[in-house]
Design a protein around this motif. Sequence first.
Motif, PDB file in Angstrom:
ATOM      1  N   UNK A  80       7.029  -0.296  -7.076  1.00 24.67           N
ATOM      2  CA  UNK A  80       6.180   0.878  -7.278  1.00 24.67           C
ATOM      3  C   UNK A  80       6.838   2.152  -6.764  1.00 24.67           C
ATOM      4  N   UNK A  81       7.829   2.026  -5.861  1.00 25.09           N
ATOM      5  CA  UNK A  81       8.548   3.186  -5.337  1.00 25.09           C
ATOM      6  C   UNK A  81       9.825   3.473  -6.130  1.00 25.09           C
ATOM      7  N   UNK A  82      10.408   2.423  -6.719  1.00 27.35           N
ATOM      8  CA  UNK A  82      11.726   2.573  -7.354  1.00 27.35           C
ATOM      9  C   UNK A  82      11.685   2.554  -8.875  1.00 27.35           C
ATOM     10  N   UNK A  83      10.532   2.203  -9.454  1.00 26.46           N
ATOM     11  CA  UNK A  83      10.451   2.118 -10.914  1.00 26.46           C
ATOM     12  C   UNK A  83       9.041   2.495 -11.354  1.00 26.46           C
ATOM     13  N   UNK A  84       8.793   2.318 -12.634  1.00 26.12           N
ATOM     14  CA  UNK A  84       7.470   2.634 -13.175  1.00 26.12           C
ATOM     15  C   UNK A  84       6.530   1.430 -13.099  1.00 26.12           C
ATOM     16  N   UNK A  85       7.020   0.310 -12.603  1.00 24.00           N
ATOM     17  CA  UNK A  85       6.189  -0.888 -12.487  1.00 24.00           C
ATOM     18  C   UNK A  85       5.274  -0.763 -11.262  1.00 24.00           C
ATOM     19  N   UNK A  86       3.982  -0.700 -11.504  1.00 28.05           N
ATOM     20  CA  UNK A  86       3.023  -0.534 -10.406  1.00 28.05           C
ATOM     21  C   UNK A  86       2.102  -1.747 -10.269  1.00 28.05           C
ATOM     22  N   UNK A  87       2.588  -2.890 -10.705  1.00 26.68           N
ATOM     23  CA  UNK A  87       1.771  -4.099 -10.593  1.00 26.68           C
ATOM     24  C   UNK A  87       1.642  -4.499  -9.116  1.00 26.68           C
ATOM     25  N   UNK A  88       0.420  -4.696  -8.670  1.00 16.69           N
ATOM     26  CA  UNK A  88       0.161  -4.969  -7.259  1.00 16.69           C
ATOM     27  C   UNK A  88       0.120  -6.466  -6.977  1.00 16.69           C
ATOM     28  N   UNK A  89       0.592  -6.833  -5.791  1.00 14.76           N
ATOM     29  CA  UNK A  89       0.462  -8.192  -5.275  1.00 14.76           C
ATOM     30  C   UNK A  89      -0.748  -8.294  -4.331  1.00 14.76           C
ATOM     31  N   UNK A  90      -1.275  -7.129  -3.974  1.00 13.11           N
ATOM     32  CA  UNK A  90      -2.427  -7.059  -3.086  1.00 13.11           C
ATOM     33  C   UNK A  90      -2.650  -5.620  -2.681  1.00 13.11           C
ATOM     34  N   UNK A  91      -3.655  -5.378  -1.824  1.00 12.95           N
ATOM     35  CA  UNK A  91      -3.992  -4.011  -1.431  1.00 12.95           C
ATOM     36  C   UNK A  91      -4.287  -3.935   0.063  1.00 12.95           C
ATOM     37  N   UNK A  92      -3.786  -2.865   0.668  1.00 14.28           N
ATOM     38  CA  UNK A  92      -4.120  -2.557   2.060  1.00 14.28           C
ATOM     39  C   UNK A  92      -5.307  -1.602   2.043  1.00 14.28           C
ATOM     40  N   UNK A  93      -6.408  -2.043   2.627  1.00 12.18           N
ATOM     41  CA  UNK A  93      -7.656  -1.291   2.526  1.00 12.18           C
ATOM     42  C   UNK A  93      -8.048  -0.582   3.820  1.00 12.18           C
ATOM     43  N   UNK A  94      -7.332  -0.856   4.919  1.00  8.40           N
ATOM     44  CA  UNK A  94      -7.650  -0.201   6.189  1.00  8.40           C
ATOM     45  C   UNK A  94      -6.432  -0.232   7.099  1.00  8.40           C
ATOM     46  N   UNK A  95      -6.382   0.689   8.046  1.00  7.64           N
ATOM     47  CA  UNK A  95      -5.308   0.753   9.038  1.00  7.64           C
ATOM     48  C   UNK A  95      -5.917   0.863  10.438  1.00  7.64           C
ATOM     49  N   UNK A  96      -5.162   0.377  11.416  1.00  2.42           N
ATOM     50  CA  UNK A  96      -5.580   0.528  12.802  1.00  2.42           C
ATOM     51  C   UNK A  96      -4.334   0.482  13.688  1.00  2.42           C
ATOM     52  N   UNK A  97      -4.471   0.975  14.935  1.00  2.00           N
ATOM     53  CA  UNK A  97      -3.362   0.915  15.885  1.00  2.00           C
ATOM     54  C   UNK A  97      -3.694  -0.131  16.938  1.00  2.00           C
ATOM     55  N   UNK A  98      -2.791  -1.110  17.086  1.00  2.00           N
ATOM     56  CA  UNK A  98      -2.980  -2.182  18.055  1.00  2.00           C
ATOM     57  C   UNK A  98      -2.405  -1.728  19.396  1.00  2.00           C
ATOM     58  N   UNK A  99      -3.308  -1.505  20.372  1.00  2.00           N
ATOM     59  CA  UNK A  99      -2.878  -1.008  21.679  1.00  2.00           C
ATOM     60  C   UNK A  99      -1.995  -2.009  22.423  1.00  2.00           C
ATOM     61  N   UNK A 100      -2.174  -3.296  22.135  1.00  2.00           N
ATOM     62  CA  UNK A 100      -1.403  -4.326  22.837  1.00  2.00           C
ATOM     63  C   UNK A 100       0.013  -4.434  22.293  1.00  2.00           C
ATOM     64  N   UNK A 101       0.152  -4.504  20.973  1.00  2.00           N
ATOM     65  CA  UNK A 101       1.486  -4.665  20.374  1.00  2.00           C
ATOM     66  C   UNK A 101       2.155  -3.332  20.096  1.00  2.00           C
TER      67      UNK A 101
END
Length: 317
Positions: A80-101
Motif C-alpha cells: 500500500x506504500x510502494x504500489x497501487x495495491x491497497x488490499x488489506x490483511x487486517x486493520x489497526x483500529x486503536x493505538x495506545x502507549x504501553x508504560x511498561x514496555x
Amino acid sequence: MTKLIPSNISICASETSKNIGLCSATNFPLITNNESELWIPLIPEGTVQGRDGRNWTNPNAQAVINQTKLPFMLDADHESELSTNTQAQGWFTALRFNEKTRFIEGKLELNDLGRNAIENKHYKFYSPAFMHNKNKQITQLTSVGLTNKPNLNVPALNNTQQENTMDEIIKALGLAENATSEEILEAIKALKETTKAEKPSLNAYVPKATFDETEKALNAVRAELNALKTAEHQNAVEISINAAIKAKKIAPADKDYFKSQCATAEGLKAFNTFIEKKAPLIGDVDLPTAPNDEGEKPALNAIEKEVFAQLGIAEGK
C-alpha cells in the motif's frame, strides 16, 4: 511546523531506495479467536534503530498516536506504500502507549487474508511504516506490513518455541501434523467434555480428605497396638526370667544379660527352650530367689543365714 510530505515516509522492509527507511518491528503474538484483544507493539519510544544503520527518533509517543489517522491497514510487503495495491490483511483500529514496555501498541483486527498468511507461515515478521519530518522525528503511523525481510533484529512470527509447543499439543491430542486451529480447538473441547463425564466411582475411589483422615486413624491404632505388644512382651520376659531365677537355673546377677537376649519374640522363645532343658546351678542350690511383684525380699541361703546368726542379726532386717 514542518510539513509532512510523502517523500518522508519510512517503512521497515530492507529496501535501499532513497526515500524508504526503517521503523520498528517486533515478534507477532499468537493469534486468538478474540481479535479485539490482539494488541501488538509497533514502535518504541526514543531512538528507532535499523539494521542498515539509519535511525529515527520518537520523543513524544502520545503525539504520534494523536496524529495517526485510524483505522490504518496491515498489508503485505508494504504494497500500500510502494504500489497501487491497497488490499488489506487486517486493520489497526486503536493505538495506545504501553508504560511498561515503552512501545506504541496497535489493536489489530485480522481478516481471512491476514489470518491465513500468519497461520500458514507465509510471513514471519511485520514492520510499521511511518511519516517523519526533516529532523527524522516520527510524526505518525501510516500502515504496517507483513514481511520476510525486516530491517530490525527481531524474533520471527510464530517463533520456533511456539511452533515446537504447538507440535507437541497436536501430537498429544492425536491429530494430524497439518491440523487446523479449528480442529485443535474441537479436540480440546471434546477432551474437556470427556473429562467432565468421567467422574470417579465412589466404589473404587474415595475423596482425598477422607483417605487422609482414615490413614491417620489407622496409624494411631497401629501405634497403640505396637505399644501394647511391647508391654506384653516385656511382661512375658520378666515372668520367664524371674521363674528361671527362682528355679535356680540362672543367677540373679545375669538377669540384665538374659533380658537383652529376650528383646524379640524369637529370643524369648529360645530362652524358654534353654531353661526347660537346663539343670539347676551346681553348688548351693539354695540361691536367693528374685523379688516377687509385691516387693518381697529374697530369701537368704544357708551361708547368709549363718553369717547373720553370728552377727546377731535377725533374718529379714
